[in-house]
Write a protein that holds these residues in place. Structure first.
Motif, PDB file in Angstrom:
ATOM      1  N   GLU A  87       0.823  -1.208   0.000  1.00 49.69           N
ATOM      2  CA  GLU A  87       0.000   0.000   0.000  1.00 49.69           C
ATOM      3  C   GLU A  87       0.858   1.260   0.000  1.00 49.69           C
ATOM      4  O   GLU A  87       0.387   2.342  -0.377  1.00 49.69           O
ATOM      5  CB  GLU A  87      -0.947   0.005   1.212  1.00 49.69           C
ATOM      6  N   GLN A  88       2.128   1.137   0.434  1.00 53.34           N
ATOM      7  CA  GLN A  88       3.050   2.268   0.392  1.00 53.34           C
ATOM      8  C   GLN A  88       4.029   2.157  -0.766  1.00 53.34           C
ATOM      9  O   GLN A  88       4.783   3.084  -1.034  1.00 53.34           O
ATOM     10  CB  GLN A  88       3.821   2.374   1.708  1.00 53.34           C
ATOM     11  N   GLY A  89       4.038   1.020  -1.436  1.00 54.55           N
ATOM     12  CA  GLY A  89       4.841   0.883  -2.645  1.00 54.55           C
ATOM     13  C   GLY A  89       6.296   0.525  -2.430  1.00 54.55           C
ATOM     14  O   GLY A  89       7.127   0.869  -3.261  1.00 54.55           O
ATOM     15  N   TRP A  90       6.652  -0.182  -1.338  1.00 52.44           N
ATOM     16  CA  TRP A  90       8.046  -0.528  -1.146  1.00 52.44           C
ATOM     17  C   TRP A  90       8.192  -1.883  -0.466  1.00 52.44           C
ATOM     18  O   TRP A  90       7.263  -2.384   0.176  1.00 52.44           O
ATOM     19  CB  TRP A  90       8.800   0.530  -0.338  1.00 52.44           C
ATOM     20  N   HIS A 117      14.815   1.604 -13.144  1.00 49.17           N
ATOM     21  CA  HIS A 117      15.651   1.116 -14.235  1.00 49.17           C
ATOM     22  C   HIS A 117      15.015  -0.010 -15.033  1.00 49.17           C
ATOM     23  O   HIS A 117      15.655  -0.594 -15.891  1.00 49.17           O
ATOM     24  CB  HIS A 117      16.995   0.641 -13.678  1.00 49.17           C
ATOM     25  N   ARG A 118      13.748  -0.349 -14.744  1.00 53.06           N
ATOM     26  CA  ARG A 118      13.043  -1.333 -15.565  1.00 53.06           C
ATOM     27  C   ARG A 118      11.634  -0.821 -15.835  1.00 53.06           C
ATOM     28  O   ARG A 118      11.037  -0.177 -14.968  1.00 53.06           O
ATOM     29  CB  ARG A 118      12.953  -2.685 -14.839  1.00 53.06           C
ATOM     30  N   PRO A 119      11.059  -1.114 -16.987  1.00 52.35           N
ATOM     31  CA  PRO A 119       9.673  -0.711 -17.252  1.00 52.35           C
ATOM     32  C   PRO A 119       8.733  -1.365 -16.251  1.00 52.35           C
ATOM     33  O   PRO A 119       8.919  -2.514 -15.856  1.00 52.35           O
ATOM     34  CB  PRO A 119       9.416  -1.227 -18.674  1.00 52.35           C
ATOM     35  N   THR A 159      10.583   0.245  -9.362  1.00 55.69           N
ATOM     36  CA  THR A 159      11.926  -0.340  -9.482  1.00 55.69           C
ATOM     37  C   THR A 159      13.037   0.607  -9.068  1.00 55.69           C
ATOM     38  O   THR A 159      14.209   0.301  -9.256  1.00 55.69           O
ATOM     39  CB  THR A 159      12.228  -0.880 -10.905  1.00 55.69           C
ATOM     40  N   GLY A 160      12.718   1.762  -8.504  1.00 56.44           N
ATOM     41  CA  GLY A 160      13.745   2.595  -7.898  1.00 56.44           C
ATOM     42  C   GLY A 160      14.205   1.958  -6.594  1.00 56.44           C
ATOM     43  O   GLY A 160      13.530   1.098  -6.021  1.00 56.44           O
ATOM     44  N   GLU A 161      15.372   2.359  -6.102  1.00 60.67           N
ATOM     45  CA  GLU A 161      15.942   1.754  -4.904  1.00 60.67           C
ATOM     46  C   GLU A 161      16.560   2.811  -3.996  1.00 60.67           C
ATOM     47  O   GLU A 161      17.023   3.859  -4.468  1.00 60.67           O
ATOM     48  CB  GLU A 161      17.030   0.728  -5.281  1.00 60.67           C
ATOM     49  N   LEU A 162      16.535   2.519  -2.694  1.00 58.45           N
ATOM     50  CA  LEU A 162      17.231   3.332  -1.699  1.00 58.45           C
ATOM     51  C   LEU A 162      18.228   2.434  -0.996  1.00 58.45           C
ATOM     52  O   LEU A 162      17.850   1.464  -0.326  1.00 58.45           O
ATOM     53  CB  LEU A 162      16.245   3.920  -0.686  1.00 58.45           C
TER      54      LEU A 162
END
Length: 241
Positions: free
Chosen positions: A201-204, A230-232, A217-220
């Motif tokens: 629900e928060q997307g991570w 970095h990916r569709p 597909t972003g990263e921390l």
């Protein structure tokens, strides 16, 4: 590593600026500590949940700062809101070192890493605190070991150990206990590590190597660096089916 804050897809959260900096919950706290009071006039009282907090720009003796965020989504929204404003360079979201909040949207230089009594004094000057405020804090530290951590300017200070549904487990780069061990946070295949927390629900998702992976597909990374998507999205959804 550079990250374009406009390139990532956000969860539905908002950041609203109040009319005056004095509307912020922690304005008086900064007023007592900041050496260059003119910075308060250029600050932004911003609300991401119910309580507005102050985003203080860098300038004068203040070389860096941050805004508390209960989850990554709010931290990214704060960065979006402040992007391009004078006094908020190099915006990024990092894991907070304080027990009263989970993440922090930071700007300016990165704080120095020190140990011992010099830490409070050096960090106080880094954040632009007055010598009187630093001396008062150091006096409290020497009176009681329990006061070795600054009093938070936040109502979240009662949260013990960042526990609860909105707080992921302690995030380090050596938290993996699997055999064989999963790829490290610096490895090219770091996304192959196993998840230890998942908040769709928060997307991570939090992987066992300390990497936070977002739905786009972003990263921390554990050291605070951000990796752009970095990916569709279509490939990501398809692979999860």
């Amino acid at each position: 590593m550079t990250y374009n804050l406009d390139s990532a897809r956000r969860s539905v959260v908002t950041a609203t600026a109040m009319a005056l900096p004095q509307d912020a919950y922690d304005f008086e706290c900064y007023e007592k500590r900041i050496s260059d009071n003119w910075l308060l006039e250029k600050s932004v009282a911003m609300r991401t949940t119910r309580m507005p907090f102050l985003a203080v720009p860098v300038g004068g003796t203040r070389r860096g700062g941050g805004y508390p965020a209960s989850c990554v989504c709010f931290g990214l929204k704060v960065c979006d809101f402040l992007l391009g404003r004078l006094g908020f360079p190099d915006l990024r979201v990092q894991w907070s070192s304080h027990p009263d909040t989970c993440f922090v949207a930071s700007g300016g230089e990165r704080p120095p890493t020190l140990e011992g009594d010099r830490t409070a004094t050096t960090l106080g000057r880094f954040y632009g605190h007055s010598e009187a405020a630093i001396a008062a804090f150091m006096g409290r530290c020497h009176k009681s070991p329990s006061s070795a951590v600054p009093e938070p300017c936040s109502p979240h200070g009662t949260v013990a150990g960042r526990k609860g549904p909105n707080f992921p487990p302690e995030r380090t780069s050596t938290m993996c206990a699997h055999n064989p061990p999963c790829p490290t946070a610096m490895a090219p295949d770091r996304e192959a590590a196993r998840p230890v927390a998942h908040r769709p629900e928060q997307g991570w998702s939090l992987l066992c190597n300390g990497v936070l992976v977002f739905e786009d597909t972003g990263e921390l990374l554990p050291d605070g660096r951000i990796v752009a998507p970095h990916r569709p999205l279509a490939l990501t959804v398809g692979s999860a089916a």
